[in-house]
Design a protein around this motif. Structure first.
Motif: not given
Length: 301
Positions: A43-48, A180-183, A203-214, A222-226
């Motif tokens: 995922m780190a290289n999705l827009h490489e 943790l990412d899975h492509l 001390g302030a925690q935050h959790t998020n989920v992202a979806f990607a496609g290429r 064409l690549a997108a991360t949402v």
């Protein structure tokens, strides 16, 4: 009129009786060719591809000199003058033993050192087996314990990649970032993935989920991360053998910011020119030459 050979046989083959009179004999049924799925990377290289077009952002003057000492060894030095980033002189290198079928089989070591303070950035990459890679980024300071900047463990399959990353932006343990990412590749052109991010700052925690496609083609990508808080869309195209162009749009709700960018990369012999134009009226430009040296001169308006 037809031509007959010495033995009285015609040179035109007879129609295949399996297809009958409704299907002409020159046509045949054949099975199609389907390319197997390729490894999509992480995922780190999705827009490489579009990231390679962007100039190296800095404000001031920077000169880089790189010297190759064989196939697997590179030495370099840089001199930077800026009031935004630390000014000074640094030198470093990049060492690896060999690759086996485009896969690193022995450790890779990259480093850069400040000769005045002896502060060192060290990067280690090692694949104990073909499908598993371990990467470790360290900061070394004289008289202090080594500081682990980031550590990652990656599994690389034939059509999928799974990566676990952990980074600590501060020396204290109350700030961290774990992802943790899975492509997965659907075919040789299309891939989809998901990323789970958990970060903590003082001390302030935050959790998020992202979806990607290429979607990949030979001359365009064409690549997108949402995610619920951000959106990233990029398009890359190879216009000719020397010119590449791309555009991107980034929307970040947490930072209350939206940015559009158009960038290009022009290559001619031993010269590489990168440029970008942002919607916030930021213009970037870098020029590099690798004939006898590798230099970079850039500015930000």
């Amino acid at each position: 009129m037809r031509y007959e050979g010495k033995q009285g046989s015609t040179c035109v083959p007879e129609p295949d009786p399996r297809y009958g009179g409704r299907f002409p004999w020159p046509f045949m049924w054949t099975s199609g060719v389907r390319q197997p799925p390729l490894n999509p990377g992480d995922m780190a290289n999705l827009h490489e591809r579009i990231n390679h077009l962007r100039p190296v952002w800095f404000e001031g003057f920077q000169l880089n000199v790189t010297k190759g000492c064989g196939v697997n060894r590179t030495l370099g030095a840089s001199w930077n003058l800026s009031h935004v980033t630390p000014s000074g002189f640094r030198f470093g290198g990049h060492f690896q033993r060999r690759c086996n079928d485009s896969v690193l089989t022995t450790p890779l070591v990259a480093f850069d050192v400040n000769p005045m303070t002896l502060c060192t950035n060290l990067l280690l990459l090692y694949r104990p087996v073909r499908s598993v890679g371990l990467e470790l980024a360290l900061q070394l300071r004289p008289g202090a314990k080594p500081y682990v900047d980031e550590v990652s463990l990656q599994y690389t399959g034939a059509s999928r990649t799974s990566t676990v990353r952990c980074s600590t932006p501060d020396t204290t343990l109350d700030s961290y970032r774990v992802s943790l990412d899975h492509l997965v590749s659907v075919n040789d052109r299309l891939c989809f993935g998901v990323e789970l991010l958990c970060e903590c700052y003082r001390g302030a925690q935050h959790t998020n989920v992202a979806f990607a496609g290429r979607y990949n083609r030979e001359t365009s990508t064409l690549a997108a991360t949402v995610s619920p808080e951000a959106f990233d869309l990029s398009y890359w195209q190879k216009v000719s053998g020397t010119l590449q162009m791309g555009s991107s749009m980034i929307v970040n709700q947490r930072q209350n910011r939206a940015l559009g960018t158009v960038c290009y990369r022009l290559e001619h012999e031993d010269t590489v020119i990168r440029g970008s134009f942002d919607s916030d009226w930021t213009v970037g430009f870098t020029y590099g030459s690798s004939n006898h040296y590798n230099g970079t001169l850039g500015f930000v308006v």
